[in-house]
Write an enzyme that holds these catalytic residues in place. Sequence first.
Site, PDB file in Angstrom:
ATOM      1  N   HIS A  17       0.858  -1.197   0.000  1.00 47.90           N
ATOM      2  CA  HIS A  17       0.000   0.000   0.000  1.00 47.90           C
ATOM      3  C   HIS A  17       0.886   1.236   0.000  1.00 47.90           C
ATOM      4  CE1 HIS A  17      -3.991   1.969   1.245  1.00 47.90           C
ATOM      5  NE2 HIS A  17      -3.131   2.950   1.002  1.00 47.90           N
ATOM      6  N   HIS A  19       1.449   4.887  -2.581  1.00 53.30           N
ATOM      7  CA  HIS A  19       0.941   5.625  -3.739  1.00 53.30           C
ATOM      8  C   HIS A  19       2.080   6.202  -4.566  1.00 53.30           C
ATOM      9  CE1 HIS A  19      -3.369   5.599  -2.510  1.00 53.30           C
ATOM     10  NE2 HIS A  19      -2.824   5.407  -1.325  1.00 53.30           N
ATOM     11  N   ARG A  72       3.558  16.427 -15.794  1.00 48.32           N
ATOM     12  CA  ARG A  72       2.891  17.044 -16.951  1.00 48.32           C
ATOM     13  C   ARG A  72       3.048  16.275 -18.249  1.00 48.32           C
ATOM     14  NH1 ARG A  72       4.555  23.362 -15.799  1.00 48.32           N
ATOM     15  NH2 ARG A  72       3.982  23.325 -13.582  1.00 48.32           N
ATOM     16  N   ASP A 139      -5.998   2.865  -9.364  1.00 45.63           N
ATOM     17  CA  ASP A 139      -7.089   3.198  -8.443  1.00 45.63           C
ATOM     18  C   ASP A 139      -7.950   4.362  -8.926  1.00 45.63           C
ATOM     19  OD1 ASP A 139      -5.670   5.510  -7.533  1.00 45.63           O
ATOM     20  OD2 ASP A 139      -6.446   5.213  -5.498  1.00 45.63           O
ATOM     21  N   GLY A 171      -9.011   8.143  -2.167  1.00 45.67           N
ATOM     22  CA  GLY A 171      -9.668   9.420  -1.916  1.00 45.67           C
ATOM     23  C   GLY A 171     -10.539   9.354  -0.679  1.00 45.67           C
ATOM     24  N   HIS A 198      -9.538   1.041  -0.700  1.00 41.19           N
ATOM     25  CA  HIS A 198      -9.377   1.621   0.633  1.00 41.19           C
ATOM     26  C   HIS A 198     -10.745   1.534   1.311  1.00 41.19           C
ATOM     27  CE1 HIS A 198      -5.900   3.516  -1.221  1.00 41.19           C
ATOM     28  NE2 HIS A 198      -5.612   4.261  -0.187  1.00 41.19           N
ATOM     29  N   GLU A 201     -10.907   3.705   6.766  1.00 41.50           N
ATOM     30  CA  GLU A 201      -9.808   4.546   7.256  1.00 41.50           C
ATOM     31  C   GLU A 201     -10.400   5.720   8.035  1.00 41.50           C
ATOM     32  OE1 GLU A 201      -7.711   6.524   4.116  1.00 41.50           O
ATOM     33  OE2 GLU A 201      -6.071   7.216   5.395  1.00 41.50           O
ATOM     34  N   ASP A 279       2.050   4.130   2.673  1.00 39.13           N
ATOM     35  CA  ASP A 279       1.009   4.987   2.089  1.00 39.13           C
ATOM     36  C   ASP A 279       1.581   6.115   1.219  1.00 39.13           C
ATOM     37  OD1 ASP A 279      -1.622   5.456   1.547  1.00 39.13           O
ATOM     38  OD2 ASP A 279      -2.144   6.321   3.490  1.00 39.13           O
TER      39      ASP A 279
HETATM   40 ZN   LIG Z   1      -3.663   4.936   0.551  1.00 42.58          ZN
END
Ligand SMILES: [Zn+2]
Length: 340
Positions: A17, A19, A72, A139, A171, A198, A201, A279
């Site tokens: 987990h 990102h 970008r 995700d 999110g 997720h 949380e 995370d």
């Molecule tokens: Zn997360």
Amino acid sequence: MSVLDSFIAGLPKAELHVHHVGSASPRIVAELAARHPDSPVPTDPEALADFFTFRDFAHFIEVYLSVVDLIRDAEDVRLLTYEVARDMARQNIRYAELTVTPFSSTKRGIPDAAFVEAIEDARKAAESELGVTLRWCFDIPGEAGLEAAEETTRIACDLKPEGLVSFGLGGPEIGVPRPQFKPYFDRAIAAGLRSVPHAGETTGPQTIWDALTHLRAERIGHGTSATQDPKLLAHLAEHRIPLEVCPTSNLATRAVTDLERHPIKEMVAAGVLVTINSDDPPMFGTDLNTEYAVAARLLELDAHGVAALARNAVEASFMDAAGKAALTAEIDAYTAAWRG
Ligand SMILES: [Zn+2]
């Protein structure tokens, strides 16, 4: 560095987990900012370190969005991905399922095929040059709604890069009910992807039940509130549905009020398969080694206990059987040779 900290630093690890954009360290952000001099993000290391010092959740979002703004073109994506793997290699992370949000990039005008090619190029280079195996979890950014869900599902199912293993949902949870995403998860699962939303949380155990029932979750991102529902804990333990626990993140987002009150002990006591993760590590001022040290403290573990957590991550991963056996053997050999 304590003896246990040096054991953790050298321990071969898997992370489940973490990102993509959230892993951009100040070093990586400086490189990206140098490519885009018009960005307000500082390139000077000291100013950048200050920018990255975690203050509160609003500041985290500000940092996160300013990094998003630096991604970008496809070359930015490639650079970010490869450099994240370099930071992982330094921590002896051998395998990572990186949560990638293609919608954030395609929305900003990077063509989907170019995005996928960039992460795949970086994945192959990271494997051969750094010894880090990357896999993707695409995700849905929940706050962007069903348009994002549709676009993420389309990219996942139509382009299906070789490294893609799972499908997620991130999110905010409050005001973003999980069941509405069922049709998208159904399509992703039908295309062979594993479900890893997720849940629980920032909301209660019902969100975790929803993730299990409607999204057919095979692993739960966070699942912090599971301990509020003994039936749910028993269900997770019985069905070997792992939790991806990220202690420092939970503290930073106020999902827990202090680390000493983190429910990880109850999770382990209930027999739930717990994995340790970071995370959005640089943005929460942590890394995976620090998270293992936190878990060791909270669970009162010695080196063997820490090694067991590392084996949990391998077991809970979507590696094939041969990959799992190889990494587990590496963990065992390292632990057996340890003379702390
Ligand atoms: Zn997360």
